[in-house]
Scaffold this motif. Structure first.
Motif, PDB file in Angstrom:
ATOM      1  N   VAL A   1       0.848  -1.180   0.000  1.00  0.00           N
ATOM      2  CA  VAL A   1       0.000   0.000   0.000  1.00  0.00           C
ATOM      3  C   VAL A   1       0.893   1.241   0.000  1.00  0.00           C
ATOM      4  O   VAL A   1       1.784   1.378   0.845  1.00  0.00           O
ATOM      5  CB  VAL A   1      -0.923   0.006   1.239  1.00  0.00           C
ATOM      6  N   ARG A   2       0.646   2.123  -0.948  1.00  0.00           N
ATOM      7  CA  ARG A   2       1.441   3.351  -1.031  1.00  0.00           C
ATOM      8  C   ARG A   2       0.874   4.393  -0.067  1.00  0.00           C
ATOM      9  O   ARG A   2      -0.334   4.541   0.066  1.00  0.00           O
ATOM     10  CB  ARG A   2       1.421   3.880  -2.457  1.00  0.00           C
ATOM     11  N   GLN A   3       1.756   5.093   0.602  1.00  0.00           N
ATOM     12  CA  GLN A   3       1.363   6.119   1.561  1.00  0.00           C
ATOM     13  C   GLN A   3       1.178   7.463   0.857  1.00  0.00           C
ATOM     14  O   GLN A   3       1.918   7.798  -0.060  1.00  0.00           O
ATOM     15  CB  GLN A   3       2.440   6.269   2.648  1.00  0.00           C
ATOM     16  N   LYS A   4       0.205   8.202   1.307  1.00  0.00           N
ATOM     17  CA  LYS A   4      -0.008   9.537   0.775  1.00  0.00           C
ATOM     18  C   LYS A   4       0.977  10.507   1.410  1.00  0.00           C
ATOM     19  O   LYS A   4       1.352  10.359   2.559  1.00  0.00           O
ATOM     20  CB  LYS A   4      -1.443   9.996   1.032  1.00  0.00           C
ATOM     21  N   ASN A   5       1.373  11.487   0.645  1.00  0.00           N
ATOM     22  CA  ASN A   5       2.340  12.475   1.083  1.00  0.00           C
ATOM     23  C   ASN A   5       1.771  13.855   0.744  1.00  0.00           C
ATOM     24  O   ASN A   5       1.492  14.146  -0.422  1.00  0.00           O
ATOM     25  CB  ASN A   5       3.663  12.221   0.344  1.00  0.00           C
ATOM     26  N   GLU A   6       1.584  14.692   1.748  1.00  0.00           N
ATOM     27  CA  GLU A   6       0.973  16.009   1.541  1.00  0.00           C
ATOM     28  C   GLU A   6       1.778  16.869   0.574  1.00  0.00           C
ATOM     29  O   GLU A   6       1.211  17.637  -0.199  1.00  0.00           O
ATOM     30  CB  GLU A   6       0.805  16.728   2.888  1.00  0.00           C
ATOM     31  N   ASP A   7       3.103  16.731   0.573  1.00  0.00           N
ATOM     32  CA  ASP A   7       3.923  17.512  -0.358  1.00  0.00           C
ATOM     33  C   ASP A   7       3.622  17.121  -1.802  1.00  0.00           C
ATOM     34  O   ASP A   7       3.569  17.977  -2.684  1.00  0.00           O
ATOM     35  CB  ASP A   7       5.415  17.308  -0.069  1.00  0.00           C
ATOM     36  N   LYS A   8       3.414  15.832  -2.052  1.00  0.00           N
ATOM     37  CA  LYS A   8       3.088  15.384  -3.410  1.00  0.00           C
ATOM     38  C   LYS A   8       1.714  15.895  -3.830  1.00  0.00           C
ATOM     39  O   LYS A   8       1.522  16.325  -4.965  1.00  0.00           O
ATOM     40  CB  LYS A   8       3.140  13.856  -3.507  1.00  0.00           C
ATOM     41  N   ARG A   9       0.777  15.826  -2.909  1.00  0.00           N
ATOM     42  CA  ARG A   9      -0.565  16.330  -3.213  1.00  0.00           C
ATOM     43  C   ARG A   9      -0.497  17.807  -3.588  1.00  0.00           C
ATOM     44  O   ARG A   9      -1.101  18.249  -4.567  1.00  0.00           O
ATOM     45  CB  ARG A   9      -1.488  16.124  -2.007  1.00  0.00           C
TER      46      ARG A   9
ATOM     47  N   VAL B   1      -9.545  18.769 -10.603  1.00  0.00           N
ATOM     48  CA  VAL B   1      -9.908  20.161 -10.891  1.00  0.00           C
ATOM     49  C   VAL B   1     -10.925  20.671  -9.878  1.00  0.00           C
ATOM     50  O   VAL B   1     -10.805  21.785  -9.361  1.00  0.00           O
ATOM     51  CB  VAL B   1     -10.425  20.298 -12.339  1.00  0.00           C
ATOM     52  N   ASN B   2     -11.928  19.859  -9.568  1.00  0.00           N
ATOM     53  CA  ASN B   2     -12.951  20.281  -8.614  1.00  0.00           C
ATOM     54  C   ASN B   2     -12.384  20.463  -7.212  1.00  0.00           C
ATOM     55  O   ASN B   2     -12.760  21.394  -6.504  1.00  0.00           O
ATOM     56  CB  ASN B   2     -14.116  19.283  -8.608  1.00  0.00           C
ATOM     57  N   THR B   3     -11.479  19.588  -6.815  1.00  0.00           N
ATOM     58  CA  THR B   3     -10.837  19.726  -5.506  1.00  0.00           C
ATOM     59  C   THR B   3     -10.048  21.025  -5.429  1.00  0.00           C
ATOM     60  O   THR B   3     -10.169  21.782  -4.458  1.00  0.00           O
ATOM     61  CB  THR B   3      -9.924  18.525  -5.218  1.00  0.00           C
ATOM     62  N   LEU B   4      -9.261  21.286  -6.460  1.00  0.00           N
ATOM     63  CA  LEU B   4      -8.473  22.518  -6.482  1.00  0.00           C
ATOM     64  C   LEU B   4      -9.390  23.738  -6.483  1.00  0.00           C
ATOM     65  O   LEU B   4      -9.154  24.700  -5.745  1.00  0.00           O
ATOM     66  CB  LEU B   4      -7.546  22.535  -7.704  1.00  0.00           C
ATOM     67  N   TYR B   5     -10.451  23.687  -7.265  1.00  0.00           N
ATOM     68  CA  TYR B   5     -11.414  24.791  -7.312  1.00  0.00           C
ATOM     69  C   TYR B   5     -12.017  25.052  -5.927  1.00  0.00           C
ATOM     70  O   TYR B   5     -12.048  26.200  -5.462  1.00  0.00           O
ATOM     71  CB  TYR B   5     -12.517  24.483  -8.328  1.00  0.00           C
ATOM     72  N   ARG B   6     -12.490  24.007  -5.273  1.00  0.00           N
ATOM     73  CA  ARG B   6     -13.110  24.182  -3.953  1.00  0.00           C
ATOM     74  C   ARG B   6     -12.106  24.747  -2.945  1.00  0.00           C
ATOM     75  O   ARG B   6     -12.441  25.629  -2.145  1.00  0.00           O
ATOM     76  CB  ARG B   6     -13.692  22.864  -3.450  1.00  0.00           C
ATOM     77  N   GLU B   7     -10.868  24.244  -2.963  1.00  0.00           N
ATOM     78  CA  GLU B   7      -9.861  24.735  -2.015  1.00  0.00           C
ATOM     79  C   GLU B   7      -9.519  26.202  -2.274  1.00  0.00           C
ATOM     80  O   GLU B   7      -9.392  26.998  -1.343  1.00  0.00           O
ATOM     81  CB  GLU B   7      -8.616  23.853  -2.064  1.00  0.00           C
TER      82      GLU B   7
ATOM     83  N   ILE C   1      -0.914  10.400  -8.925  1.00  0.00           N
ATOM     84  CA  ILE C   1      -2.047  11.331  -8.948  1.00  0.00           C
ATOM     85  C   ILE C   1      -3.318  10.606  -8.517  1.00  0.00           C
ATOM     86  O   ILE C   1      -4.125  11.145  -7.754  1.00  0.00           O
ATOM     87  CB  ILE C   1      -2.229  11.969 -10.340  1.00  0.00           C
ATOM     88  N   TYR C   2      -3.467   9.353  -8.975  1.00  0.00           N
ATOM     89  CA  TYR C   2      -4.681   8.596  -8.672  1.00  0.00           C
ATOM     90  C   TYR C   2      -4.742   8.105  -7.219  1.00  0.00           C
ATOM     91  O   TYR C   2      -5.777   7.625  -6.781  1.00  0.00           O
ATOM     92  CB  TYR C   2      -4.857   7.447  -9.669  1.00  0.00           C
ATOM     93  N   LEU C   3      -3.654   8.265  -6.480  1.00  0.00           N
ATOM     94  CA  LEU C   3      -3.717   8.024  -5.034  1.00  0.00           C
ATOM     95  C   LEU C   3      -4.521   9.121  -4.333  1.00  0.00           C
ATOM     96  O   LEU C   3      -5.148   8.885  -3.310  1.00  0.00           O
ATOM     97  CB  LEU C   3      -2.312   8.031  -4.424  1.00  0.00           C
ATOM     98  N   TYR C   4      -4.475  10.306  -4.919  1.00  0.00           N
ATOM     99  CA  TYR C   4      -5.087  11.479  -4.300  1.00  0.00           C
ATOM    100  C   TYR C   4      -6.417  11.885  -4.929  1.00  0.00           C
ATOM    101  O   TYR C   4      -7.267  12.466  -4.260  1.00  0.00           O
ATOM    102  CB  TYR C   4      -4.122  12.670  -4.389  1.00  0.00           C
ATOM    103  N   PHE C   5      -6.573  11.600  -6.213  1.00  0.00           N
ATOM    104  CA  PHE C   5      -7.746  12.062  -6.954  1.00  0.00           C
ATOM    105  C   PHE C   5      -8.270  10.938  -7.836  1.00  0.00           C
ATOM    106  O   PHE C   5      -7.490  10.201  -8.431  1.00  0.00           O
ATOM    107  CB  PHE C   5      -7.384  13.283  -7.810  1.00  0.00           C
TER     108      PHE C   5
END
Length: 191
Positions: free
Chosen positions: A2-10, A56-62, A45-49
């Motif tokens: 299982v790959r770990q998510k990394n906030e810097d990559k996101r 695009v929608n996530t970035l827009y909302r943020e 990318i597909y780990l996060y989105f």
């Protein structure tokens, strides 16, 4: 494994999306280019989105949430209508001037079918205090009885255009020009 998510990559993915969409548009910013720009694999990318629409929608909302926090800074709902509008108007102008890339992305998202209705609703709720202020102004007979989109168009779009022109020219707006622009925006919606 299982790959770990990394906030810097996101964050790198979001930043790359912002830059590529602003430079090339939505369709000329495929996941492969976003991945390359972010320094990650497409699979990452597909780990996060879920997909590009989700990204695009996530970035827009943020960004819309950040924009609204900035727009409503120091605004008090009980302020006199003109003063409250002036605070929000100036905050929006400062945001447009200080965060032109984010502002451009939001503007593009406001005009694309890629952004979902639910994301648009989140964006509208974020600036609801401005709409409430306008409604109160209409009830008090201070603001013209126009619908919200017209109030927005007549009072904020001209300022957004002026900010864009000054940014492109690398010029600063003088305090006198800012005041004149605000008064013109106010004149457009006041009774």
């Amino acid at each position: 494994m299982v790959r770990q998510k990394n906030e810097d990559k996101r964050e790198a993915i979001l930043k790359a999306t912002l830059g590529l969409v602003n430079s090339n548009g939505f369709h000329a910013a495929p996941m492969s280019k976003i991945a390359k720009e972010a320094g990650v694999s497409v699979g990452t990318i597909y780990l996060y989105f879920q997909n590009k629409e989700d990204l695009v929608n996530t970035l827009y909302r943020e960004l819309k949430a950040k924009f609204s926090r900035h727009a409503l800074q120091n605004f008090q709902p009980e302020s006199p209508v003109k003063k409250g509008f002036e605070i929000i108007w100036n905050n929006i102008l400062r945001y447009k001037l200080s965060e032109p890339d984010e502002a451009t992305f939001i503007e593009q998202c406001d005009n694309t079918p890629m952004v979902t209705d639910s994301s648009r609703e989140v964006g509208q709720k974020a600036v609801q205090p401005l709409f409430d202020l306008w409604e109160r102004g209409q009830q008090e007979g201070i603001i013209k009885p126009l619908c919200i989109p017209m109030l927005y168009a007549f009072s904020l779009f001209p300022m957004i255009y002026v900010a864009r022109v000054y940014i492109k020219a690398g010029k600063e707006l003088s305090p006198e020009a800012i005041n004149a622009a605000f008064e013109a925006s106010w004149d457009a919606i006041k009774r």
